[in-house]
Design an enzyme around this catalytic site. Structure first.
Site, PDB file in Angstrom:
ATOM      1  N   HIS A  97       4.085   7.074  -3.326  1.00 49.59           N
ATOM      2  CA  HIS A  97       3.947   6.553  -4.688  1.00 49.59           C
ATOM      3  C   HIS A  97       5.246   6.629  -5.483  1.00 49.59           C
ATOM      4  O   HIS A  97       5.479   5.804  -6.377  1.00 49.59           O
ATOM      5  CB  HIS A  97       2.849   7.320  -5.426  1.00 49.59           C
ATOM      6  N   LEU A 132      -4.887  12.048   0.472  1.00 47.03           N
ATOM      7  CA  LEU A 132      -4.219  10.767   0.719  1.00 47.03           C
ATOM      8  C   LEU A 132      -2.714  10.865   0.507  1.00 47.03           C
ATOM      9  O   LEU A 132      -2.003   9.871   0.640  1.00 47.03           O
ATOM     10  CB  LEU A 132      -4.811   9.675  -0.179  1.00 47.03           C
ATOM     11  N   PHE A 133      -2.234  12.041   0.154  1.00 47.90           N
ATOM     12  CA  PHE A 133      -0.810  12.402   0.191  1.00 47.90           C
ATOM     13  C   PHE A 133       0.094  11.544  -0.681  1.00 47.90           C
ATOM     14  O   PHE A 133       1.248  11.275  -0.325  1.00 47.90           O
ATOM     15  CB  PHE A 133      -0.302  12.376   1.643  1.00 47.90           C
ATOM     16  N   CYS A 134      -0.410  11.103  -1.841  1.00 49.11           N
ATOM     17  CA  CYS A 134       0.380  10.246  -2.736  1.00 49.11           C
ATOM     18  C   CYS A 134       0.951   9.042  -1.993  1.00 49.11           C
ATOM     19  O   CYS A 134       2.059   8.585  -2.273  1.00 49.11           O
ATOM     20  CB  CYS A 134       1.509  11.045  -3.402  1.00 49.11           C
ATOM     21  N   ALA A 135       0.166   8.552  -1.041  1.00 48.36           N
ATOM     22  CA  ALA A 135       0.537   7.354  -0.284  1.00 48.36           C
ATOM     23  C   ALA A 135      -0.754   6.609   0.043  1.00 48.36           C
ATOM     24  O   ALA A 135      -1.040   6.288   1.193  1.00 48.36           O
ATOM     25  CB  ALA A 135       1.297   7.719   0.982  1.00 48.36           C
TER      26      ALA A 135
END
Length: 436
Positions: free
Chosen positions: A140, A391-394
């Site tokens: 992100h 979701l790991f900032c992705a």
């Protein structure tokens, strides 16, 4: 630096001797002796396997910061001895980072707060009409700055679908760049290594494609720089961004390094002291400002000298240890980890480019019958293992790999003992055998 005070070389005053390496650990980190409680009673050594979020501080970085702390003073703002010393330390830190990144003679190194801050700074500095090209697979931090500008109409953006091979990555970018209308200025934003899959991207080839089509390229090196050497000149990228807290220097600093022209021409990222050459009142009584056209233009406010010093310390430590040596050890641990997960029924590792793609120490996976949050919680509560789930900032990348749900991510680096990888693989196997 002009001064009537003779300032000693900062490294002679504020650099602590490196700690003696622990067995099998080329660069010891803080927290290696921490013990945590586990279900059923007792304590175990904590296995920190979430380096991709924030890596622990190198012991050497901590020692260097502690050695400097008594000498702390204002940067660029004082005539006193400690201010002079701190200013020289800050600028020497900039030079150390430039050397670490292989910067070209005319490149600038701007200290920021993080990769996110660095890419927002570059987004604010884009010349009018610049079109941005970005894959949906970005973190992100490298996705949303352009999305915000696209929403306001300031910057046209071309969103590229997730590629499935290095060759497809380059081909997709080349087609998009060639087809742009109008054929004006362009910027490509690409990751060096995925924070979800750990896969390394073909940065040099993408840079060549960008330049062949009259575009520039910025490299998000947040996940690459802690694991592999990043050389701006060798990769032929225009800018590199990374965060100190992922590079074993968690003191609130980041870096944007690269070409100076767009940054010099842009409005200052922040308005305030330190970025101004002069401020006076004009005929109407309003402030009339002359901004610096040097790196100070985008470093308004009191500089984070502790953060810059920590980043420079980490850069020196990694360079002196040698990335070839560090990467070789990481590859051994990564192979053990992947082979161990492959032997556990119901575990699926997420990947864009396939089994043989080059990787750093980041692996995400799902487990049949388990919610990722429950699995990660069980690893912590029962085994004292810290990983990440979600979701790991992705989000777009994970959704391209996983239609629904979320994943578990394990990540490691120079401070990870061999035993932590072995314990993790055993724990995954035991949890799966036991079931929900």
């Amino acid at each position: 630096m002009s001064s009537a005070v003779s300032v000693p070389a900062p490294t002679a005053v504020v650099s602590a001797p490196a700690s003696a390496p622990a067995p099998s650990l080329p660069l010891p980190v803080l927290g290696r002796d921490v013990r945590v409680p586990v279900a059923g009673g007792g304590e175990v050594p904590y296995a920190a396997l979430d380096y991709a979020a924030s890596a622990p501080a190198l012991q050497r970085v901590w020692d260097d910061v502690a050695a400097y702390a008594p000498y702390y003073g204002s940067v660029h703002r004082g005539a006193g001895y400690l201010s002079q010393l701190s200013t020289e330390l800050f600028e020497n830190s900039r030079a150390t980072v430039a050397a670490f990144l292989g910067c070209r003679p005319d490149d600038q190194v701007v200290f920021t707060r993080s990769t996110t801050d660095s890419l927002n700074l570059l987004a604010a500095a884009l010349p009018a009409g610049t079109r941005v090209f970005v894959f949906e697979t970005e973190h992100h931090a490298a996705l949303l700055p352009w999305a915000r500008r696209a929403e306001t109409g300031e910057t046209p953006v071309t969103w590229l679908d997730a590629p499935r091979s290095h060759a497809q990555t380059v081909e997709t970018l080349e087609r998009a760049l060639a087809a742009r209308e109008p054929y004006g200025p362009a910027l490509v934003c690409v990751t060096g290594a995925s924070n979800v899959t750990g896969e390394v991207w073909p940065v040099r080839e993408l840079a060549a494609a960008a330049h062949a089509h009259g575009a520039r390229i910025v490299l998000d090196a947040a996940q690459l720089a802690p694991h592999r050497a990043v050389d701006i000149a060798e990769l032929d990228v225009d800018w590199v961004a990374f965060s100190g807290h992922k590079l074993y220097a968690p003191f609130g600093a980041g870096v944007l390094a690269g070409r100076a022209d767009w940054l010099r021409a842009a409005e200052p990222y922040l308005a305030g002291g330190g970025a101004t050459r002069s401020v006076r009142r004009d005929a109407s009584g309003a402030p009339a400002v002359e901004w610096f056209d040097t790196v100070a233009r985008h470093e308004a406010g009191s500089p984070n000298v502790i953060g810059a010093h920590a980043v420079a310390s980490a850069c020196r430590a990694l360079s002196e240890a040698g990335f070839e040596r560090l990467a070789a050890r990481e590859d051994v641990l990564l192979r053990r980890l992947r082979e161990g997960l492959a032997a556990v029924p119901g575990v699926r590792v997420l990947s864009l480019f396939g089994e043989d793609a080059p990787r750093v120490g980041v692996v995400s996976f799902v487990v049949d019958g388990w919610e990722s949050s429950a699995f990660a919680a069980a690893l912590s509560a029962e085994y004292g293992i810290g990983v990440r789930d979600g979701l790991f900032c992705a989000h777009p990348l994970v959704r391209a790999l996983l239609a629904e749900g979320s994943a578990v991510r394990v990540s490691f680096g120079v401070g990870t003992p061999d035993e932590h990888i072995e314990r993790f693989v055993r724990a995954v196997g035991e949890l799966v055998r036991r079931g929900v």
